[in-house]
Design an enzyme around this catalytic site. Structure first.
Site, PDB file in Angstrom:
ATOM      1  CD  GLN A  34      15.480  10.582 -50.620  1.00 35.83           C
ATOM      2  OE1 GLN A  34      15.395  10.532 -49.393  1.00 35.83           O
ATOM      3  NE2 GLN A  34      14.794  11.457 -51.338  1.00 35.83           N
ATOM      4  CE1 TYR A  64       2.260  12.707 -43.338  1.00 41.54           C
ATOM      5  CE2 TYR A  64       2.477  13.019 -45.704  1.00 41.54           C
ATOM      6  CZ  TYR A  64       2.928  13.236 -44.423  1.00 41.54           C
ATOM      7  OH  TYR A  64       4.063  13.992 -44.225  1.00 41.54           O
ATOM      8  CD  GLN A  65       0.128  12.640 -50.072  1.00 36.56           C
ATOM      9  OE1 GLN A  65       0.831  13.559 -49.667  1.00 36.56           O
ATOM     10  NE2 GLN A  65       0.501  11.779 -50.987  1.00 36.56           N
ATOM     11  CG  ASP A  89       4.286  12.635 -52.770  1.00 37.86           C
ATOM     12  OD1 ASP A  89       3.120  13.043 -52.721  1.00 37.86           O
ATOM     13  OD2 ASP A  89       5.076  12.726 -51.800  1.00 37.86           O
ATOM     14  CG  ASP A 159       4.736  15.524 -47.456  1.00 37.23           C
ATOM     15  OD1 ASP A 159       4.975  14.656 -46.598  1.00 37.23           O
ATOM     16  OD2 ASP A 159       4.324  15.254 -48.593  1.00 37.23           O
ATOM     17  CB  SER A 160       9.790  16.649 -43.731  1.00 33.14           C
ATOM     18  OG  SER A 160      10.562  15.916 -42.848  1.00 33.14           O
ATOM     19  CB  SER A 161      11.571  11.644 -45.436  1.00 34.59           C
ATOM     20  OG  SER A 161      12.430  12.571 -46.055  1.00 34.59           O
ATOM     21  CG  ASP A 162      10.641   8.952 -40.814  1.00 33.51           C
ATOM     22  OD1 ASP A 162       9.646   9.584 -40.419  1.00 33.51           O
ATOM     23  OD2 ASP A 162      10.566   7.812 -41.321  1.00 33.51           O
ATOM     24  CE1 TYR A 228       3.856   7.110 -44.700  1.00 35.83           C
ATOM     25  CE2 TYR A 228       2.582   8.775 -43.552  1.00 35.83           C
ATOM     26  CZ  TYR A 228       3.288   8.360 -44.666  1.00 35.83           C
ATOM     27  OH  TYR A 228       3.424   9.210 -45.736  1.00 35.83           O
TER      28      TYR A 228
HETATM   29  N1  AAT Z   1       3.955  12.764 -49.330  1.00 31.59           N
HETATM   30  C1  AAT Z   1       4.719  11.607 -49.083  1.00 31.59           C
HETATM   31  C2  AAT Z   1       5.285  11.598 -47.766  1.00 31.59           C
HETATM   32  C3  AAT Z   1       6.524  11.963 -47.415  1.00 31.59           C
HETATM   33  S1  AAT Z   1       7.556  12.514 -48.616  1.00 31.59           S
HETATM   34  C4  AAT Z   1       8.879  13.350 -47.903  1.00 31.59           C
HETATM   35  C5  AAT Z   1       9.708  14.074 -48.985  1.00 31.59           C
HETATM   36  O1  AAT Z   1      10.610  14.984 -48.342  1.00 31.59           O
HETATM   37  C6  AAT Z   1      10.582  13.179 -49.871  1.00 31.59           C
HETATM   38  O2  AAT Z   1      10.209  13.347 -51.216  1.00 31.59           O
HETATM   39  C7  AAT Z   1      12.015  13.688 -49.620  1.00 31.59           C
HETATM   40  O3  AAT Z   1      12.854  13.624 -50.764  1.00 31.59           O
HETATM   41  C8  AAT Z   1      11.746  15.126 -49.189  1.00 31.59           C
HETATM   42  N2  AAT Z   1      12.823  15.772 -48.422  1.00 31.59           N
HETATM   43  C9  AAT Z   1      13.630  15.205 -47.492  1.00 31.59           C
HETATM   44  N3  AAT Z   1      14.497  16.100 -47.012  1.00 31.59           N
HETATM   45  C10 AAT Z   1      14.253  17.283 -47.631  1.00 31.59           C
HETATM   46  C11 AAT Z   1      14.833  18.579 -47.559  1.00 31.59           C
HETATM   47  N4  AAT Z   1      15.854  18.842 -46.732  1.00 31.59           N
HETATM   48  N5  AAT Z   1      14.314  19.555 -48.343  1.00 31.59           N
HETATM   49  C12 AAT Z   1      13.276  19.300 -49.192  1.00 31.59           C
HETATM   50  N6  AAT Z   1      12.699  18.084 -49.304  1.00 31.59           N
HETATM   51  C13 AAT Z   1      13.172  17.084 -48.540  1.00 31.59           C
HETATM   52  C14 AAT Z   1       6.868  11.849 -45.969  1.00 31.59           C
HETATM   53  C15 AAT Z   1       6.794  10.447 -45.455  1.00 31.59           C
HETATM   54  C16 AAT Z   1       6.862  10.313 -43.956  1.00 31.59           C
HETATM   55  C17 AAT Z   1       7.330   8.924 -43.538  1.00 31.59           C
HETATM   56  C18 AAT Z   1       6.996   8.597 -42.126  1.00 31.59           C
HETATM   57  N7  AAT Z   1       7.678   7.408 -41.657  1.00 31.59           N
END
Ligand code: AAT
EC number: 2.5.1.16
Length: 289
Positions: A34, A64-65, A89, A159-162, A228
């Site tokens: 990314q 959030y955390q 992070d 704690d995953s991204s979108d 967010y």
């Molecule tokens: N704590 C901060 C908030 C986050 S971070 C989400 C993390 O998930 C990112 O560091 C990303 O690299 C990781 N990630 C994504 N896909 C995977 C995967 N398949 N396996 C492991 N880690 C992964 C979340 C923010 C939410 C945003 C809302 N709009």
């Protein structure tokens, strides 16, 4: 696009874009997974952005955390083994480390650049890595979980991204099945589960998958995070069959005397219980699944 401002534009929230004024761009790079950017904002401190989407700001990351961590960990007595998926992070690690019963904290983050950038620009977040109970695995959370022996963890925090990009599979049914398998009986999971204002269709899908997979309890909770999309974000909290878990009644408070990571800024037991109260439009959909 307004010059000098960051606007968060994505097909996941069409027709709207929250903006922050940029003081200075501190880092811009591209990892194997990314685009990574860090900037100093005028009003929210430093901001971490992945593929154009805000992951955290120094000012509101606590909301959030703290919630994604303490909602599950305060709902069961004596959590010992905890797995974090994503969260590179280190902020969730910092929060897990507040629980003195915890003996082992594993994390699987796909992108090493997120870890390095956090250590460089967000020391109060990346401090989570300094706890000796933490083991970092760099890799895909989906593959990592498949290899976990059944019944290993007391709690798993996703704690995953979108779901556009590397996190897509973390929202799909087979992933939830591996999560359930990796948890002990009566173990708990908390996953990032998007916004009731924007993503009811995604939430509906997650809830119906979880009701099929998790034979303990299945709940949706939410919190406010100003940076967010729509200003709120939710969590799916489920438990496996075994000792019953009532997520709405926290049984395991955070020990605030152990304040090496500073005091809690957001979480308390009242907001824990309140987080499960849903607006009627969301309650109707979630209860019907
Ligand atoms: N704590 C901060 C908030 C986050 S971070 C989400 C993390 O998930 C990112 O560091 C990303 O690299 C990781 N990630 C994504 N896909 C995977 C995967 N398949 N396996 C492991 N880690 C992964 C979340 C923010 C939410 C945003 C809302 N709009």
């Amino acid at each position: 696009v307004i010059p000098g401002w960051f606007s968060e534009i994505s097909p996941m929230w069409p027709g709207e874009a929250h903006s922050l004024k940029i003081e200075k761009i501190l880092f811009q790079g591209k990892s194997d997974y990314q685009n990574v950017m860090v900037f100093q904002s005028s009003t929210y401190g430093k901001v971490l952005v992945l593929d154009g989407v805000i992951q955290l700001t120094e000012r509101d990351e606590c909301a959030y955390q703290e919630m994604i961590t303490h909602l599950p960990l305060c709902s069961i007595p004596n959590p010992k083994k905890v797995l974090v998926i994503g969260g590179g992070d280190g902020g969730v690690l910092r929060e897990v480390a507040r629980h003195s019963s915890v003996e082992q904290i594993d994390i699987c983050e796909i992108d090493k650049m997120v870890v390095d950038i956090s250590k460089q620009f967000f020391p109060r977040v990346a401090i989570g890595y300094e706890d000796p109970r933490v083991t970092l695995n760099v890799g895909d959370g989906v593959a990592f979980l498949k290899a976990v022996p059944a019944g290993t963890y007391d709690a798993i925090i996703v704690d995953s991204s979108d779901p556009i990009g590397p996190a897509q599979e973390l929202f799909e049914k087979p992933f939830f099945q591996s999560v359930a398998n990796a948890l002990r009986p009566g173990g708990v999971v908390c996953t990032q589960a998007e916004s009731i204002w924007l993503h009811m269709h995604i939430i509906e899908g997650i809830v119906s998958n979880c009701r099929q997979i998790f034979k303990g309890s299945v709940n949706y909770a939410w919190t406010t995070v100003p940076t967010y999309p729509s200003g709120v974000i939710g969590f799916m909290l489920c438990s496996t069959e075994g000792p019953p878990v009532d997520f709405k009644q926290p049984v395991n408070p955070v020990d605030e005397n152990d304040s090496s990571n500073g005091p809690l800024k957001f979480y308390n037991s009242e907001i824990h219980t309140a987080a499960f109260c849903l607006p009627s439009f969301a309650k109707k959909v979630i209860d019907s699944k």
